[in-house]
Enzyme design. Structure first.
Site, PDB file in Angstrom:
ATOM      1  CG  ASP A   1       0.875   7.368  -3.612  1.00 43.06           C
ATOM      2  OD1 ASP A   1      -0.017   7.113  -2.775  1.00 43.06           O
ATOM      3  OD2 ASP A   1       1.607   8.368  -3.555  1.00 43.06           O
TER       4      ASP A   1
ATOM      5  CD  GLU B   1      -3.882   7.369  -3.053  1.00 40.50           C
ATOM      6  OE1 GLU B   1      -4.098   7.879  -1.939  1.00 40.50           O
ATOM      7  OE2 GLU B   1      -3.118   7.883  -3.897  1.00 40.50           O
TER       8      GLU B   1
END
Length: 678
Positions: A382, A411
């Site tokens: 993330d 990401e």
């Protein structure tokens, strides 16, 4: 460079060789270099390469191209770090051959060519050293002929001139020069070819009351019941959002409200509570043993579980009290929460890597290896662009030393240079801007950018995520969902989708490009079986796309993507061809979900494995229809019946393709709007 001949611009090379280039097992990796020498003597180039075990592989001869470029391809066959270098050399045989041919053509006889004939014989004696027995026999015959003064000139030189192919494979090399050594990190094939599916295990098996409040929380045990459905659609990676305890301090409520009610479950990305942090399982999901059981069950269905690695903390994460130096303290003494102005994330504290870099690195490495030991080999990371790049470079290669099969998906929806930079330092795959590239022109340009960076950044195309509900999915209707699935699944060798895509979920929170009643902040059970039984699911279409992907090796690669001309700007035409098998896939896709579109193709025939004048058969893998095609063809695409042709290409006379598994493109009358509400 060591030696006489200049060798420049060796590829693949990432950041001038600072980082390894990327490949996967079985991938055909192009190697190129610029090499030249003084004068007119012939030269050659070859690739010398070594496997992860340090043992050399057979050298690969390179072919010349314009502007002194040389090209070859290597195919690594195991995971690990490979080394290669381009070597240049003078080729005395080619120099000799070229001179003899020119002099013979000019009418010179044996007397004028006496030196050339003697020198050629001596050269071939040297060339025969180390050749296979049959090759040595051919060379000896040529030597004997060159030295036989009783033969006519043509008979003396012809056997030697006919050795060009043999001496290409076994060249005489003088002035051997080594170019710069480069490295190539080779991953398992899933690093390049994969189909991802994201679901929240807490929603699978959950029960809500009539007001939407949770009555029952999903668990790993109840989520196991969803595994057969995901596997049946042809996915091979199951990505789970964070599965750790969720903070209670500053917990967000439904639809990202600042005040949570007593029944609100909070965001999984607000990691950590009194129960523990990143190395602990959320108690309502189950135990660590139950998680391991879930991972095993997924594997039995052909699914590999990918875990979220979100390096941030809820205010009540144990690290906040045990290691306050790992966070940023503001002027008033409070700890800074995460912000991406104007967005605020009051339930999350970002980590500060500068105060105690050694301590925080050691702890994160421990956490990651803990999950590796539980059977996890893929991490979806993330927001990696908000953490130090040198940290990621260190962490990824530390983990790969422990287990080279571990993969990392970045990401990072940020500036292109930053996304490419993450790929260079070691991230295996990356999310992309695919969700916002909608026109054929935009898609062609974006894919060209990705192809230019294929040696360091592998794309993963997602039409949606919990955070991303693009405008075209909000308003494009079911046809747009088909269109975006075709584009994602067949342009990129890796693609993924977030649960609910197959149910045409499309309603956005007002003023935002994300779902209303977002699953990030609440449980969202879905009746998958009822949706499929009632024809309200795109699952059969997605299943067929993934079947086509698996069955056609051409779709397993990115380097082979080629676009073809078509005269309608609403249509995109592309192909992929696997040179080893000859398998070729040709796709024509509309991006218009509302109107029938016509177009005329002008195909790049050599890219399909044909000469310009040839005709061939295309078999539509979605409908089962066969067509006779050539370079120029007319196509008609109806967004409600069939927004794309997905063709496999076959030579005339080839065995007819099997009709098994054909997608029924003729919907039930009126079904184009089924399941669609505003």
């Amino acid at each position: 460079m060591t030696g006489r001949i200049p060798i420049e611009d060796v590829t693949p090379s990432v950041a001038c060789g600072r980082y390894p280039a990327k490949a996967v097992v079985g991938e055909l990796v192009p190697v190129g270099a610029t090499a030249y020498r003084e004068g007119h003597a012939a030269m050659g180039c070859q690739v010398a390469w070594w496997g992860p075990d340090g043992e050399p592989r057979p050298v690969v001869r390179m072919s010349p191209a314009p502007d002194d470029r040389w090209y070859a391809a290597i195919r690594p066959d195991e995971v690990g770090e490979w080394r290669f270098t381009v070597q240049a050399f003078e080729d005395p045989y080619l120099t000799w051959r070229d001179a003899v041919v020119k002099k013979v053509d000019a009418g010179q006889g044996p007397t004028e060519l006496a030196n050339e004939l003697a020198e050629g014989a001596d050269l071939l004696v040297v060339a025969a050293t180390g050749m296979p027995t049959e090759a040595q026999r051919r060379v000896r015959v040529a030597v004997t002929a060159l030295r036989d003064e009783e033969l006519e000139l043509a008979e003396r030189v012809s056997p030697a001139l006919d050795l060009a192919e043999l001496l290409w494979a076994y060249p005489v090399r003088a002035l051997l020069t080594d170019g710069p050594e480069r490295t190539l990190w080779v991953d398992r094939q899933r690093a390049l070819f994969s189909a991802w599916y994201e679901f929240f295990p807490r929603s699978e098996g959950a029960v809500l009351d009539t007001d939407g409040r949770p009555v029952k929380h999903g668990t790993f045990a109840s989520a196991t019941a969803r595994l057969p459905g995901v596997a049946a659609m042809g996915f091979d990676v199951l990505y789970l959002p964070p599965i750790h305890p969720i903070g209670r301090v500053n917990r967000k409520g439904r639809n990202n409200t600042l005040t949570a009610g007593p029944d609100d479950v909070g965001s999984p990305w607000a990691i950590g509570a009194v129960e523990g942090g990143h190395d602990v399982i959320h108690s309502e999901l189950g135990t660590l043993a139950e998680f391991r059981k879930f991972v095993v069950a997924a594997r039995e269905h052909g699914l590999e579980v990918a875990m979220d690695l979100a390096l941030q903390c809820a205010p009540d994460h144990p690290w906040v009290t045990e290691h306050p130096e790992w966070f940023t303290t503001r002027a008033d003494g409070s700890i800074a929460y995460a912000e991406n102005p104007p967005k605020k994330y009051q339930d999350i504290y970002p980590l500060n890597f500068d105060n105690d870099p050694d301590g925080i690195r050691a702890e994160i490495l421990r956490v990651v290896l803990h999950w590796v030991d539980q059977g996890i080999r893929i991490f979806r990371v993330d927001n990696p662009h908000t953490k130090p790049f040198d940290f990621w470079h260190w962490l990824i290669w530390q983990v790969k030393r422990h287990d080279p099969d571990v993969l990392f998906l970045a990401e990072a929806f940020t500036r292109p240079a930053v996304m490419h930079g993450l790929g260079k330092i070691g991230f295996t795959q990356s999310y992309t801007y695919f969700a916002w590239r909608t026109s054929p022109a935009e898609l062609r340009d974006y894919c060209a950018e990705l192809l230019a960076g294929i040696d360091h950044m592998r794309p993963n195309f997602w039409p949606n995520t919990p955070d991303i509900l693009p405008e075209h999915l909000q308003h494009g209707g079911p046809a747009m969902f088909k269109i975006r699935a075709v584009l994602a699944a067949l342009l990129s060798p890796s693609w993924g989708m977030y649960a609910g895509f197959e149910l045409f979920e499309h309603v956005a929170r007002p003023g935002a490009e994300e779902y209303v009643d977002n699953e990030k902040f609440e449980l969202k059970p879905r009746d998958w079986a009822a949706a499929e039984a009632e024809g309200r699911s795109l699952a059969p279409f997605i299943t067929r796309l993934n079947e086509v992907r698996r069955a056609n090796p051409a779709l397993h690669w990115l380097r082979n993507l080629r676009f073809h001309e078509i005269d309608n700007p609403a249509l995109l035409c592309w192909s992929k061809r696997d040179e080893r098998t000859g398998n070729t896939v040709l796709v024509v896709c509309s991006v218009d979900p509302g109107q029938v579109q016509w177009g005329n193709t002008v195909l790049d025939m050599p890219a399909l494995g044909f000469d310009w004048h040839e005709r061939f058969t295309v078999h539509d893998e979605l409908t089962g229809a066969n067509y006779d095609w050539g370079q120029r063809n007319a196509v008609r695409l109806d967004p409600y019946l069939q927004p794309a042709h997905v063709f496999t290409v076959h030579r005339h006379g080839a065995p007819p393709p099997s009709p098994a598994g054909v997608w029924d493109a003729d919907p039930t009358p009126g079904s184009e709007g089924v399941g669609w509400t505003s």
